[in-house]
Design an enzyme around this catalytic site. Structure first.
Site, PDB file in Angstrom:
ATOM      1  N   SER A   1     -29.701 -29.243  -6.989  1.00 48.80           N
ATOM      2  CA  SER A   1     -28.742 -29.386  -6.537  1.00 48.80           C
ATOM      3  C   SER A   1     -27.562 -30.477  -5.125  1.00 48.80           C
ATOM      4  CB  SER A   1     -30.309 -28.987  -4.737  1.00 48.80           C
ATOM      5  OG  SER A   1     -29.262 -27.767  -3.957  1.00 48.80           O
TER       6      SER A   1
ATOM      7  N   ASP B   1     -34.573 -19.715 -10.243  1.00 53.05           N
ATOM      8  CA  ASP B   1     -33.221 -20.451  -9.432  1.00 53.05           C
ATOM      9  C   ASP B   1     -32.829 -19.616  -8.643  1.00 53.05           C
ATOM     10  OD1 ASP B   1     -32.605 -22.489  -8.603  1.00 53.05           O
ATOM     11  OD2 ASP B   1     -32.918 -23.921 -10.254  1.00 53.05           O
TER      12      ASP B   1
ATOM     13  N   HIS C   1     -36.573 -22.376  -7.484  1.00 47.97           N
ATOM     14  CA  HIS C   1     -34.574 -23.728  -6.999  1.00 47.97           C
ATOM     15  C   HIS C   1     -36.105 -25.104  -6.790  1.00 47.97           C
ATOM     16  CE1 HIS C   1     -30.784 -25.163  -5.936  1.00 47.97           C
ATOM     17  NE2 HIS C   1     -31.579 -25.959  -4.810  1.00 47.97           N
TER      18      HIS C   1
END
Length: 336
Positions: free
Chosen positions: A134, A280, A307
């Site tokens: 991320s 995701d 995610h």
């Protein structure tokens, strides 16, 4: 983004005695560290833990957590990789087990990248593999572009490297939710949002779809014990709000115009892996565009993962990483 300059302050390493026993023959998920350290960086000291033994033939791997303001806790299930190489986990300044000066002057991309380099220098590693998730993917990309000589490979997982791309992607995902939920989220992002009893469930529906799916496994007793012991002061919402904003759907902080996609042309694509979950927040279509901009790069999709695939699909995630790291090490040996 401006690449980090040399730190003006001296970089120093002070060891903290580890409570761990001797390194087991086969490292275990959520295990205690082989060693712990407090590393001097610009703005304060960050907490670093190492599992396993450093060898030149099998460079270490460092995991770079998301946020901004997050912690390393989501990577505890990857410590089993320490049976082949040193595994480094750390909390970025102002989060988790690291110091919290709470100085907004520290909340700059280049300082976070320099922080990572300070850790490498302090641990004495020549080269290491990067796994950034991320927000951590942006730091991994920035580091790989700034320090190619110290980058054995870069894994950009749950890939955030551009705010415009991210916002476009999350807004497309909103429209894939049931119409009533999508309408509520859009209303909640307006200047006149409805009450929390509307916005809370709508936001939860987004997260259940794309960031922590309902079928994810319950944390193991070992994971719960680890989190209790190593959470420190936990997530720092102040950093997140200052750099990003109040929600995943809109950026209002200092990263509002952040776009590191030009750096993709500067890194070694043959040593770059993009990794996302099937569901995701980082949309596969968007990440595929990043792959195209990085000649030679590869894409791995974690089946059934969102995610939060590190926790949802730990076995396949570890297998993908283990295979990738071994392949990159073998390729390096062939060139030497």
């Amino acid at each position: 983004m401006r690449l980090p300059a040399t730190l003006a302050a001296a970089l120093a390493l002070s060891a903290v005695p580890a409570s761990a026993q001797e390194v087991p023959a086969h490292a275990q998920d959520w295990s205690d560290p082989t060693s712990q350290h407090m590393v001097e960086v610009e703005g304060g000291r960050v907490w670093v833990r190492v599992n396993g033994i450093y060898t030149r033939d099998n460079p270490p791997v460092v995991f770079i957590h998301g946020g901004p303001g997050g912690t390393h806790l989501g990577f505890g299930g990857m410590l089993s990789l320490a049976d082949e190489r040193a595994v480094v986990l750390y909390d970025q300044l102002d989060s988790g087990m690291s110091e919290r000066p709470e100085d907004p002057a520290n909340w700059r991309v280049e300082r976070f990248v320099a922080e990572l380099e300070a850790i490498r220098q302090a641990l004495g590693y020549e080269r290491w593999h990067l796994v950034g998730h991320s927000w951590g993917a942006a730091l991994a990309l920035e580091y790989a572009a700034a320090y190619p000589q110290h980058t054995a490979s870069a894994v950009l997982s749950g890939t955030f490297i551009s705010t415009p791309h991210w916002i476009t992607g999350t807004n497309l995902l909103i429209r894939e939710l049931p119409d009533a939920v999508a309408a509520d989220i859009i209303a909640c992002e307006s200047d006149t949002p409805p009450t929390p009893d509307v916005c809370g469930p709508a936001t939860a529906a987004f997260y259940n779809a794309y960031n922590g799916r309902p079928d994810r496994p319950a944390p193991s007793p070992e994971a719960l014990a680890y989190r209790q012991r190593y959470s420190g002061d936990g997530w720092n919402e102040t950093v997140y709000n200052a750099m990003w904003g109040p929600s995943e759907f809109s950026a209002r902080g200092s990263l509002v115009n952040y776009d590191a996609t030009p750096l993709l042309a500067r890194i070694d694509g043959s040593r770059t892996l993009f990794m996302v979950g099937q569901y995701d927040e980082a949309r596969i279509d968007d990440v595929q565009d990043f792959v195209t901009l990085t000649p030679g790069a590869e894409l791995a999709v974690v089946p059934g993962g969102s995610h939060a695939f590190f926790g949802e699909r730990p076995a396949i995630t570890e297998a993908i990483l283990r295979s990738w790291l071994a392949r990159m090490d073998a390729a390096q040996e062939e060139t030497e």
